[in-house]
Structure formats: structure tokens, C-alpha cells
Motif scaffolding. Structure first.
Motif, PDB file in Angstrom:
ATOM      1  N   SER A  36     -84.250  70.457  -0.442  1.00  0.00           N
ATOM      2  CA  SER A  36     -84.659  69.582  -1.348  1.00  0.00           C
ATOM      3  C   SER A  36     -86.085  69.973  -1.672  1.00  0.00           C
ATOM      4  CB  SER A  36     -84.698  68.159  -1.197  1.00  0.00           C
ATOM      5  OG  SER A  36     -83.383  67.854  -1.233  1.00  0.00           O
ATOM      6  N   ARG A  45     -82.234  70.129  -5.865  1.00  0.00           N
ATOM      7  CA  ARG A  45     -82.504  68.827  -5.732  1.00  0.00           C
ATOM      8  C   ARG A  45     -83.615  68.199  -5.417  1.00  0.00           C
ATOM      9  NH1 ARG A  45     -78.410  64.581  -3.557  1.00  0.00           N
ATOM     10  NH2 ARG A  45     -79.353  62.980  -2.948  1.00  0.00           N
ATOM     11  N   GLY A  46     -83.944  67.227  -6.148  1.00  0.00           N
ATOM     12  CA  GLY A  46     -85.406  66.535  -6.289  1.00  0.00           C
ATOM     13  C   GLY A  46     -86.348  66.953  -7.271  1.00  0.00           C
TER      14      GLY A  46
END
Lengths: 663, 663
Positions: free
Chosen positions: A120, A137-138
Motif C-alpha cells: 500500500s 492501494r492507498g
């Protein structure tokens, strides 16, 4: 079929019977209007797309989609970077500036294309990412590598500019969303659609099955290209042209070749065609002449059988439309232009409908007719026309080579119809010309007049320099008239003025210039070894021939330069063959070479091409005329330049023409 | 290539080195102008037709003639009858009339097609002849069978009308004369030319050899259509679209498939391509991202090697042009629109020149730009545009899906260029739009706005009725603006007015009407089984998720109706993922399905398509707007009629949409 029996033999009975049968065949034609023919055909044969089949994407180019295509996936399938750089959280970059750089630690992976992120992007971090890489992600933004400073030792970057959320991210499904209809039924697949289908991951697509169309030519006179041509034989051109037109209109041509005018052979070929294909197209075999059997075969089909035999179309009257086993059978007239008009008018719409293609979009243009065109009341008449640009706009020049000509279609830009209710179109009327093909580029140079093989050579040289010429061989006087009406750039002419004995120049009106072409040697042509001519003087030999009733001549058409020469040789005499008045040197040479005549007058180049003997008579001048104001038009200037060049002149001399000293 | 080493390991050195290498790659681009790139390419690679090869006539359709074609024979090969009737001597018929019929004895042969005459037509005789039959010696006219009376017993005919010499005779060579140049070098062979070649008896023709073009796609992320898509993987669309475009432009595509970003594999593929084909086109592999090796391979080629790497084109900057063994090697950018622009701009002209085809004739039209388009100074920028008809003429709507989009080409009608010297084009300026293909028929109905799978269904029904719709998904507000500018017939919108709580109607100006569409259920989407959401109430579940720092959301773009809903759920909170603001329901669902986010808001139909869990929030209205004066336009009327029909409404209900009672 030759009848070997002499006139006086008892075998006269079959001869009489055959003559009578030929007379009776006329009754088979029950002519209906074009509209009625089309309506019967559409009612009896479904004009709708054939069922679908699935083909690999690599074979789908040019095919027609049989159903709507919804993307099975998102394209792109994931949010991705649109630039090379770093995936970041936009919130981490707020307030960054040259004076206040933001430092982000690099996560320990590089997101090249095809790499699934494993880490992430947490607050204060960034992940290196390539164009096309998967957004981890993130992260909610990408910063360009050019706008960062990379610290190799610290494994960190500094940003001097805030990132907008979403910046340089291409979102999943933004190009094509899963479930979205991206292509619609009925579309013809081009490279663009291939790309979309591939991007969706579709390896195969449902397309309309191509209609299989049997193509047969019938006629005892027909010979396939490449075979030797027997006396009275003709190369089959309808078979190849119909097959190619089927392909051009989305069908698959199944070539069944040439079938003799024999009921057994034709029945067998028809049965095979009906069993294996969706449509059957025969050509030839619908005229009233003896020896045609296809209509007899069709009359023996089960109902509905023959729908139409005879349509009020010119050319194309003997068209025959039939149905068997729910499949269309079309018998086209044997003459090429007739065959092509009827094929395009009635068969192409069927093939396109079966193939799932929309009707062909015929582009029509308005053009003025410079001369009257007569037409028979009660039938629709199609006239091929070449388009030329005049100072007043487009003009439509009728290309009248007759329905037997195979070249008419390629020398024309389109055609116009004279309605059944009219007896003609007057000079100066505007007609609507249906163009024969989209994207036919107008020529750069239009040259009208008399044909010469030397001119063929010059036009070829122009083509090599990118100048596209349209030539129309209408004879010298026709060329001059077209030039004066502004319909062409150049006229090619060899007109002798009997009063002055001069060629060409005396015929030019003010404002027009003559460009010297070359001299052509005219003479008497004959079969080599003919004792009447061999070795003698032309005039003496002709005088001897005219005195013999068994010697047949071939003349030329009134108004040609050659005819004036012939008239000079004959005086008031009218020997056998005098009324045979063809329009070209070649026709004269062919008549003599084939024994239909014993002598005629033609140019030396043509005599040589036909292997004929030649006794010289006179030199004629073959020149070119143009409007003075057109001299600087690029294509005219290019023509004059090519004509003046030494290699051109040497080549023309090599062809046997007399070139003056270079101007 | 995934790097498996954790951040703290000694393997940091290769990671650092790879990062540094990625940064250095930028240096490879030395950007030159489009004109300079084209000039270098033309100087290094001959843009001229390949040598001739001979193909059978049946395979010649679409090929380019490699030389002038002179007819080897006269066409027709002999003087022939143009009607069914009798070959006569015209002199015998002079003076014939109803009151004074002329009787002619019949010679004892019937000249069907293909029969060589054995008897002369002597004075007072006639020979029966069919259309196309050979004119016998002695005859100089044909009389139609209909204009004679046949006496079977006497074997004679009576004529009641005089015949003109030459009447109903088609002369030898009148269509094509032996030696006459009938087709010229460089012509693309259509059905018309096939017919002429066949009529000349030519069984084979010299044509320009088709250029063989290798098509390779490079990239570790690429997967061929039909294969399963791994995480981070992308279906190769450039390979198929380039191959299809090669075919469309007269080349023969040799598909070498997908090659990994691996120097050994790519070198081998390139060597094979250079050995076997005339041109090599790679796509992908020119960006600056890590993992691209094709430029390294090309740098190792012998001179001249790389000609250009980097062109001042947008899209298309990373284009690379090289030469080895006298053959062109082109590396197209990986993104589809970039690849297509550069391919059409630089590669298509080469392929067409090698194939002997003239440059493609791009038809340009003038259109007004309704909105400003910004462009970077110093590079030529191409902008895809859809053409629409406004009351003032054509308007060009930029289709801005980004260079990564594969659909941009198929939704556009053409493109215009913003010159390198300008920073943009202003709203209201006229641009010259180069059309993407001749014969692209303008759509019947233009619909702009927000996408819905229900609308896909309606547009499909219209297509079945022959109404062609162009849809452009620019969002509700964009659709409304386009409608008000007169650029479309219908706008599709779902805009919530926060003040009134009503959808769509409050946004309509005077003179525009709203057509009720359907209700779509909005709700929270999540992966099935996620304990945060399973079975709960939507608002309560979101409140719980927002409280947890490890739960990542996905938002929507400002201005979308869905964003207003999300804002209502979040209040002032900014949870992780807030700045991820894609433009579609599908992008939201994809982010959640792929684990890049844990929740978002989308419509029920989309949630179902992605197999996601769904907690309902509210119904939104998806409606259509049109100008009141356009109600009776046929395509608009057809749309309204289809929408009102019971089967349509039942189908939409089946897709999960809420239909009001029939209006």
C-alpha cells in the motif's frame, strides 16, 4: 452448332425446325417494369441477413457484426498511471512548493507494466510507477518523474508541487466499462473495431455468414482467359467481373466456370449450385438467339420458378429472375454492360442484405448534358457518363460504347437514368449522375478525340510522373467539339481540310492552339501473299481490286481522315464491302486479317501489329489542340513538357511515327 | 518484474540501481519536429513501389497494377451481330417498304454465338445470326428478327424496311483494340478492371508485390485476446489494430505476436522480422518506464540505426524510427491512440508507397470548435473530434479520452491538428477536420451525456429499426451544455438539484423538454462477505467504515449525482481514498472488486454486474432532454416511440431499472 447439311439436302427439315424454334423463343419474354421486377424478387426471396457464425478476431476485418458487443471487462481493467513517475497520496503533497518541498519515502517495489502491486501507499510514502502501471492501494495521484528530485541514498523523493487527487490516473472502465455496449450489430468491422474487440479480450466475434454466390457463365462461344481463342470465340468476362463484384459487396463467389449451352450440363451445374450456395448467378443465355437453353432449364424448376423474364430496362431487357428451394437464381444478359447494370440494380441489393450490409450509398452529383440523348419510351434507360469540369460546372459526357462493351464501366464515372416516361434528355438539361464508386478521384488531365498507340505511350509517361489522364476516344471531330465546349483539356485530332490539303490547323477556332504531334503513315493493308497487292503500287493495286467482284474491301466511317483517303481512291465506285464502315484502324486491320475483307486503309503501326502487308499512301498529321488560356494549367504543361523531351520523341520514332525536328 | 526483496534487505542495491536506470532513460528522447522526423525517414527508406509479381486474375482484386496493360487482342475479336436477326447486304435492302418488300433467300447455316461462318452472304441472300454471332463475309448489316417475315417453306425472309450499312454490327476492336493501352500502371484493380482483363484473355497480371509488414507487440503486461487476464495484465490491442490497418492499406501483416521485455527474445524476434519482411512495426516499448528494452536493441543495429527517437507530436512523442538492412523499423508508443496517430502519420504513407498505392485521400471538412482546446507550444497536437450538425453548420466536438483509450478512434469522425506554434484553439474558431474514413455516414441521432446500460438497450432497439445513434459519454452536465449549444439531439442526464431535491427538471432552460427515463437504485457497494457491510443498513455501515483507518473508500467526481450522495454520507469526514474520484459507476465497482478500495457508491445494475454486495441508499432519475422544436425530427420521434413501448419498458425493468407507469 454448325449445320453441315447443304441447302438442297433432305436435312433441310431440322434446319427449318431450328429456324422456326428461334423465331418462337421471342414469346418467352414478358416484359415487366423495373419496379415490378424488383417487387416480385423481394417478395419471393428474403432480403435479410444470413445467420451468424463465429470467426477468430484475426479473420474479422471487413465482416459484419451479427450482434451487439458488450465489453466483458473494464478497459483499462484497473486504475493505471498515465505517466512515468510515483504513485502518491495527494493529501501528502498539499502545500508543497519550491521553498517547502515535501519528502516521501519510497516503497520497495517498482510498478512496471504488468506488475500487481503488493504494497500500500501509506501516508508519507510513494511507489515508483511506469506509464500503464497499476495504481497501488492507498494512492490517489501520480506525480511525473520530471517533477521530482530522487535521492538514491535515502530512497526518497522530494516534491515541489502539490498533486491534484486523480492526477495522471486513468480509471478502470473509463475507456470501456464492463457490460457497456461498445459495438452494435450490423457494423462492418474496420481496423478501429478490431482494436476495440482486442482490447476487450475477445478472441472471436459473431459475424453474419457471408452469402455464397455461384457464378456460372453459359455460352458455347465462351473461352476462359488464358486459353487460345478459336474463330468466333470470346473470352468470358462476365464470370470474373460478377465474381469480383460479389466479393466487393460482402459475398463469397463460388466460381463454377463456363457451362456449355447444353441442357444436361446446365441442369447438373444448376443443381450443384443450388445445393452448395445461397444465390446462383448465371450470365449469358437469356437472349432470343438459337442455342440458349438456360430459360428452358429454369422453366422446369418447381414453383415459384421463374418470377420475371424480361424487364423494361435498357440495357438489360432479357434479365431473368427465378427462385428454387427458396434461393434466388438470376440469369444476367450476356453482354457485359447489360449484365453489370442488371447485376448492380437487382442482385447487389440482395447480396448486401444477405451479408448484413446496408444498401450501397450511391453518391449522386448534378451535371449538365452537353448533347441530346435519345431513349425509347416505356423503358428505363441507363446511360454511362464521364464527368468533366467545365467553366460552368460539371458536365456529363455520355460514354456510348453499346451494351456489348466491357470498357464502358471503367471509362465512366457514373450513370444517369432516362425515365421510362421520356423519349430522351435534351442538350443543356441537368441530369443526376450516380457515381460508380466512392473515392474515384477526378483525373488531372482530360483528353478527348482520336486514338493513337503513340498517345498511349505519352499518357503512360505522364502517369509515371503522377499525372492521371482520362482519355475518351470519340474521334477527331468529337474531340474538337468537346474542347470548344470546355469539356476537356486537350483534343487529339487528325482532320484533313480538303480545300487546303492541310491537317488540323484549319479547324481551330480563335483562342485555341495546336501542338504538333507526329506523322502517321497511311496505306493499303492486305493479307501478306495476296497476289492482288503484293509488291505493287497502292493506287494501282486498289484499282485492280475494285475491278474484281470477288475482292471485298472494308471502308471507314464518314468524317474520319482515313475515309477521305478511301473516297479519293474509289471515286464513284462502290465495290463489295463499301458499306462496312467501322470506326477504327484496328477494326479495318482485323477485318482483313480475319478474311472478312481483302483490303482496307489503315496506319502502318496498326498494319504491323496485325502482321498485314502495307502499301504506303500518304502521311497524316496527328496533333493536339488546347485552349490558349489552359497552357499553364499544371497537367497541360506537364503534357507539353513530356511531348517535347528527346527520349519521348525517340520512343515515338521507334513506334514508327514521323517526328518533326524538335520545336 | 516484481522485486521480492523487502526495503531493509541488502538487495536494496539492485533496487536503487533500477530506480536510477529508470531516471536515466529520459535522456534517450531527443525530440525533433514532425517534419524533421518525416524527412529523415523518407531519406533513409525508399518510399517506392516494390517489384512486380504475377498473380492469377482470380487473385488480382484489390491489387495494384505494376505496368501498363495493352490489350493483346481486339475486343470483340470479330465484327459481331448486336441483335438476333439476319446478316444481309445493305445494298440488297435499299428501297424496301411495306408496299415493296424485299425477299432474301436464307443461306444454309445458323450463326449462333461461337460459330465461325462457312458461307458468304452473296447478293440476294441472308444468314440467320444470333446476338454476338460472327458477321459473315459479304454482309454489312444485320436486320432484327422482329422486322422480318419468315417463310419456312421457301427458306426465305421478307424485309419491309431498308437497312443502313453497319446497322446492328459491333466492329472488331471497337471496345478494346489490339495494342491499345487499356489499363495503366498504379491502378488499384476493382471488379471493373477484372472484367477488362478477362475480356482481353489475360489469365494473369503483373501487380506490385504487397509489402510484408511484421507486427510485434512488446510488454510484459500484454496478454493475447482469449487468454485469462492476470492482475495488472492488459489485452494487446495495438497488435491486432496495426495488423488490420496494414491490410487496409495494401500490405500483408505478418503477426509475430507478443514479445516479452527481454533483450534476448526481442533481438531474436527482430532478426526474424528483418529477415522475412519488408517493414517491422513494434508497439509498446518506447516509454521511459522501467522494463522497456526495444530502444536498447535498436541502438545495437548497424548504421544508420535509429533515425529519430522522440517526435514533437501529441499524442505520439515517444515514437522511434530506425533502419536496418535498408528496412524500416518503427516502434510505436504503447498507448493505443498515440500508436494509431503515429502509425497513420508516418507508417501508412510508407506502406502505401511500397504497395504502389497513391497517398490516402483524406477528406477534410471545416467545422466550428464549440469549446477551447489547450495545447502545448512547440509540438503538433492532434485532437480527435466527433462532427455534429448545428443550425449554423458543422461543429467539431473534441473526443478527449486520452491517449490510452482504444475507443477514441471509433467514436470520432476525424481529427484536427493544433500547430506547434499555437498554445490552443479558441471556442468559435473554425478547424479543418481530417475525416478518418471516406463514406462514414453521419449518424441519424446524436445523444450526449451520462452513460447507462439501460440506454445501451434502447439504442440497440433503435439500430434494429435502422436509426443510427452516436453516443458520447461526457457526463450529465456536459450533455446538457451540448444540447443547449445545439450539438446533439438528446441529452442523457441524472442531475440532483440539492435545493429542491429534484432530479433533472430544475436544470432545463426554456425551450427544452424532459422525457422521463427510469429510476436507478443507488447504494453502497462492497465485496461480498466483508463483515463491515454484510447485512447492515447502508448509512450505519458507512459510518462504521469511516471510523476505521484501514478501510479505504472510492469516491466520485465532483458534479456527478453520485458524488452528492457520497458527500451526504461523509459530511466533513475525509477517509482514506476520498481523493480517488473516478467518473463512472463501473470504475467504482472495479476498484472495490479488485481490492483497491473497500467501499463506494454505485447503481445496483453495476454492482450486480461486478458480483458485489449492495446496500440501497436512494433512487435517482435518469432522464432525457431535447429541444422542443426537435420533437418531430424523425430520429427523435423514433427514440421517443421506442422508449414508450411496453416491451422496451419490460426489458428495462428486467435489467433492474424502475419504470414509471406508462405515460
Amino acid at each position: 452448332m454448325r449445320d453441315p447439311a447443304p441447302v438442297t439436302s433432305p436435312d433441310d427439315i431440322p434446319f427449318r425446325a431450328r429456324l422456326a424454334a428461334a423465331a418462337r423463343q421471342e414469346q418467352f419474354l414478358t416484359v415487366v417494369s423495373r419496379e415490378e421486377a424488383s417487387a416480385r424478387f423481394r417478395a419471393a426471396v428474403p432480403h435479410a441477413a444470413l445467420p451468424a457464425e463465429t470467426v477468430p478476431l484475426a479473420d474479422a476485418l471487413g465482416r459484419v457484426l451479427a450482434g451487439d458487443i458488450a465489453s466483458p471487462i473494464d478497459v483499462p481493467p484497473f486504475d493505471r498511471a498515465l505517466v512515468d513517475g510515483f504513485a502518491v497520496r495527494a493529501a501528502d503533497t498539499q502545500g508543497a512548493g519550491a521553498a517547502a518541498p515535501r519528502r516521501l519515502r519510497l516503497n520497495h517495489e517498482i510498478l512496471a507494466c504488468g506488475v500487481a502491486p503488493s504494497l500500500s501507499v501509506d501516508a508519507g510514502t510513494a511507489t515508483p510507477i511506469a506509464t500503464g502501471g497499476v495504481i497501488p492501494r492507498g494512492a490517489d495521484a501520480v506525480v511525473m518523474v520530471e517533477q521530482t528530485e530522487f535521492f538514491e541514498d535515502a530512497l526518497a523523493i522530494d516534491l515541489v508541487q502539490a498533486a491534484r487527487p486523480g492526477q495522471f490516473i486513468g480509471y478502470a472502465g473509463s475507456d470501456m466499462a464492463a457490460g457497456e455496449t461498445v459495438l452494435r450489430k450490423g457494423l462492418r468491422i474496420t481496423a478501429r473495431e478490431i482494436g476495440m474487440l482486442a482490447a476487450c479480450g475477445l478472441a472471436a466475434v459473431p459475424v453474419v455468414r457471408r452469402p455464397r454466390v455461384s457464378v456460372l457463365s453459359t455460352g458455347d462461344e465462351l473461352v476462359p482467359a488464358g486459353a487460345p481463342l478459336p474463330p468466333g470465340g470470346l473470352y468470358d468476362s462476365n464470370g470474373p467481373i460478377v465474381a469480383a463484384s460479389v466479393t466487393e459487396n460482402g459475398g463469397e463467389a463460388v466460381r463454377l466456370g463456363i457451362v456449355r449451352d447444353d441442357a444436361v450440363a446446365l441442369s447438373a451445374a444448376l443443381a450443384q449450385a443450388l445445393a452448395e450456395t445461397d444465390v446462383v448467378v448465371l450470365s449469358g443465355g437469356t437472349s432470343k438467339g438459337a442455342g440458349d437453353v438456360s430459360h428452358r432449364i429454369l422453366r422446369e424448376l418447381g414453383p415459384p420458378g421463374i418470377l420475371v423474364h424480361g424487364v423494361a430496362l435498357k440495357p438489360g431487357k432479357p434479365l431473368c429472375l427465378a427462385v428454387a428451394d427458396g434461393k434466388a437464381i438470376v440469369v444476367l444478359p450476356g453482354f457485359p454492360t447489360s449484365a453489370m447494370f442488371t447485376f448492380h440494380d437487382l442482385v447487389v441489393p440482395l447480396i448486401r442484405a444477405l451479408a448484413g450490409l446496408p444498401p450501397r450509398e450511391d453518391e449522386a452529383v448534378q451535371a449538365v448534358l452537353p448533347q441530346r440523348v435519345a431513349s425509347e419510351l416505356g423503358r428505363t434507360e441507363f446511360v454511362m457518363a464521364a464527368l468533366t469540369r467545365t467553366p460552368e460546372g460539371l458536365a456529363a459526357l455520355p460514354v456510348s460504347k453499346g451494351s456489348g462493351a466491357v470498357t464502358a464501366f471503367s471509362q465512366a464515372d457514373g450513370f444517369f437514368a432516362v425515365p421510362a416516361a421520356r423519349s430522351g434528355v435534351e442538350a443543356g438539361e441537368t441530369v443526376s449522375v450516380t457515381r460508380l464508386g466512392a473515392g474515384l478521384r477526378p483525373p488531372d488531365l482530360i483528353l478527348i478525340g482520336s486514338h493513337c498507340v503513340g498517345l498511349d505511350h505519352v499518357v503512360g509517361l505522364l502517369a509515371e510522373r503522377g499525372v492521371r489522364t482520362r482519355t475518351l476516344w470519340v474521334g477527331s471531330a468529337g474531340g474538337l467539339a468537346a474542347l470548344q465546349r470546355g469539356e476537356c483539356d486537350l483534343a487529339a485530332l487528325h482532320l484533313l481540310d480538303p480545300e487546303t490539303g492541310r491537317y488540323n490547323a484549319p479547324f481551330l477556332a480563335e483562342g485555341f492552339s495546336l501542338v504538333p504531334g507526329w506523322g502517321r503513315l497511311q496505306g493499303v493493308v492486305f493479307r501478306p501473299g495476296d497476289p492482288l497487292f503484293d509488291g505493287g503500287d497502292a493506287r494501282a493495286a486498289v484499282a485492280a481490286a475494285v475491278a474484281r467482284p470477288d475482292a471485298v474491301m472494308v471502308n471507314r466511317n464518314v468524317g474520319s481522315g482515313t475515309r477521305a483517303l478511301v473516297d479519293g481512291l474509289l471515286g464513284a465506285k462502290r465495290p463489295a464491302g463499301f458499306w462496312n464502315q467501322p470506326r477504327s484502324h484496328n477494326a479495318v486491320a482485323a477485318a482483313v486479317a480475319q478474311g472478312r475483307a481483302d483490303w482496307g486503309v489503315a496506319i502502318a503501326t496498326v498494319a504491323r501489329a496485325y502482321g498485314l502487308g502495307f502499301l504506303p499512301l500518304t502521311q497524316e498529321r496527328y496533333d493536339f489542340a488546347h485552349a490558349e488560356i489552359a497552357r499553364d494549367k499544371p497537367a497541360v504543361a506537364a503534357f507539353l513538357a513530356v511531348l517535347a523531351e528527346a527520349p519521348t520523341r525517340a520512343a515515338l520514332r521507334g513506334l514508327g511515327f514521323a517526328m518533326e525536328a524538335a520545336p
